[in-house]
Write a protein that holds these residues in place. Structure first.
Motif, short mmCIF file in Angstrom:
data_model
loop_
_atom_site.label_atom_id
_atom_site.label_comp_id
_atom_site.label_asym_id
_atom_site.label_seq_id
_atom_site.Cartn_x
_atom_site.Cartn_y
_atom_site.Cartn_z
N SER A 6 0.83 -1.20 0.00
CA SER A 6 0.00 0.00 0.00
C SER A 6 0.87 1.25 0.00
CB SER A 6 -0.90 -0.01 1.24
OG SER A 6 -1.82 1.02 1.18
N ALA A 7 0.50 2.21 -0.83
CA ALA A 7 1.28 3.45 -0.97
C ALA A 7 1.12 4.34 0.26
CB ALA A 7 0.83 4.20 -2.21
N SER A 8 2.16 5.07 0.57
CA SER A 8 2.09 6.07 1.65
C SER A 8 1.23 7.24 1.19
CB SER A 8 3.50 6.58 1.97
OG SER A 8 3.99 7.34 0.87
N ASP A 9 0.73 8.03 2.12
CA ASP A 9 -0.05 9.22 1.77
C ASP A 9 0.75 10.15 0.85
OD1 ASP A 9 -2.20 8.33 3.24
OD2 ASP A 9 -2.00 9.84 4.83
N GLU A 10 2.03 10.30 1.14
CA GLU A 10 2.88 11.19 0.34
C GLU A 10 2.91 10.77 -1.12
OE1 GLU A 10 7.55 12.64 0.09
OE2 GLU A 10 6.83 11.62 1.89
N ASP A 11 3.00 9.47 -1.37
CA ASP A 11 3.03 8.96 -2.74
C ASP A 11 1.63 8.84 -3.34
OD1 ASP A 11 5.83 8.68 -2.82
OD2 ASP A 11 5.72 6.69 -1.90
N ASP A 50 2.67 8.81 -10.14
CA ASP A 50 3.31 7.57 -10.54
C ASP A 50 2.29 6.47 -10.28
OD1 ASP A 50 4.79 5.25 -10.90
OD2 ASP A 50 6.57 6.04 -9.89
N THR A 51 1.82 5.81 -11.35
CA THR A 51 0.72 4.84 -11.21
C THR A 51 1.08 3.64 -10.35
OG1 THR A 51 1.33 3.71 -13.26
CG2 THR A 51 -0.29 5.50 -13.41
N VAL A 52 2.35 3.41 -10.10
CA VAL A 52 2.74 2.27 -9.28
C VAL A 52 2.29 2.46 -7.82
CG1 VAL A 52 5.05 3.03 -8.61
CG2 VAL A 52 4.59 0.60 -8.94
N PHE A 53 2.05 3.69 -7.42
CA PHE A 53 1.62 3.97 -6.05
C PHE A 53 0.10 3.98 -5.96
CE2 PHE A 53 5.81 6.20 -6.18
CZ PHE A 53 6.47 5.34 -5.31
N TYR A 54 -0.44 2.92 -5.46
CA TYR A 54 -1.88 2.82 -5.25
C TYR A 54 -2.11 1.97 -4.00
CZ TYR A 54 -1.98 -1.93 -7.29
OH TYR A 54 -1.79 -3.26 -7.54
N ARG A 55 -3.36 1.69 -3.70
CA ARG A 55 -3.70 0.93 -2.50
C ARG A 55 -4.57 -0.27 -2.90
NH1 ARG A 55 -4.37 6.08 1.61
NH2 ARG A 55 -2.12 6.42 1.75
N PRO A 56 -3.93 -1.43 -3.11
CA PRO A 56 -4.67 -2.60 -3.57
C PRO A 56 -5.75 -3.06 -2.60
CG PRO A 56 -2.41 -3.19 -3.01
CD PRO A 56 -2.50 -1.70 -2.93
N GLU A 57 -5.61 -2.73 -1.34
CA GLU A 57 -6.61 -3.15 -0.36
C GLU A 57 -7.97 -2.50 -0.60
OE1 GLU A 57 -4.32 0.25 1.72
OE2 GLU A 57 -3.85 -1.38 0.33
N TYR A 58 -8.00 -1.42 -1.39
CA TYR A 58 -9.27 -0.77 -1.71
C TYR A 58 -10.08 -1.53 -2.77
CZ TYR A 58 -7.58 3.56 0.59
OH TYR A 58 -7.13 4.50 1.47
N LEU A 59 -9.43 -2.37 -3.57
CA LEU A 59 -10.07 -2.99 -4.73
C LEU A 59 -11.40 -3.68 -4.43
CD1 LEU A 59 -6.93 -4.24 -6.65
CD2 LEU A 59 -8.62 -2.60 -7.49
#
Length: 172
Positions: free
Chosen positions: A91-96, A105-114
């Motif tokens: 999971s991406a940090s808030d900053e990213d 940068d699309t690599v920074f997302y939060r998969p747990e939201y899916l």
């Protein structure tokens, strides 16, 4: 739809400008039925869009009767955010995470939201999603375009922002 909704989200103008063929709009009853089925209200820009176009012909955006939570419609996609997925991204940090536009940068997302996201359409082997976990003061939900060929997710502050980006790309 109120005049405020039309002025804030001028869907007829946008759809007409890009020549997008849309189905007729959903009725207020159809939209309310969708919200009841989901157990949640919809974000304003998506709700306003549904009044103008109840999906797009050709399936890019689903009609109200076909929209649903990822956990109910796509088991594979929902599992991508689970603890059991050995390939799950961190999971991406808030900053990213909270970077939108050209600097994202699309690599920074939060998969747990899916699993909790609303699946509203498909395009080019990817899916259009609305994220109720991230909302604006105006009630907009973050919007994602998520595709296997994209490293992560392209994220937008709202459905309106996502569709404007889609239309700009189609015109280029």
């Amino acid at each position: 739809m109120s005049a405020a909704d039309t002025s804030r989200h001028p869907w007829p103008d946008l759809l007409g400008r890009v020549g997008q063929v849309a189905s007729s709009g959903a009725t207020e009853d159809e939209i309310r039925q969708l919200e009841e089925r989901l157990g949640s209200g919809l974000p304003p820009s998506y709700r306003a869009f549904l009044h103008v176009a109840n999906g797009w012909r050709g399936g890019t955006l689903r009609a109200t009767g076909e929209v649903g939570w990822v956990r109910d419609l796509d088991e594979y996609l929902a599992a991508m955010g689970s603890e059991d997925d050995e390939y799950a991204m961190t999971s991406a940090s808030d900053e990213d995470y909270f970077v939108y536009g050209d600097d994202q940068d699309t690599v920074f997302y939060r998969p747990e939201y899916l699993p909790d996201m609303l699946l509203i359409g498909e395009f080019d082997d990817g899916v259009y999603l609305l994220n109720p976990h991230i909302t604006t003061q105006e009630g907009e939900w973050e919007a994602w375009y998520f595709a296997p060929w994209l490293p992560g997710a392209q994220r937008f502050r709202s459905f309106w922002d996502l569709m404007n980006d889609v239309f700009e790309r189609r015109q280029s």
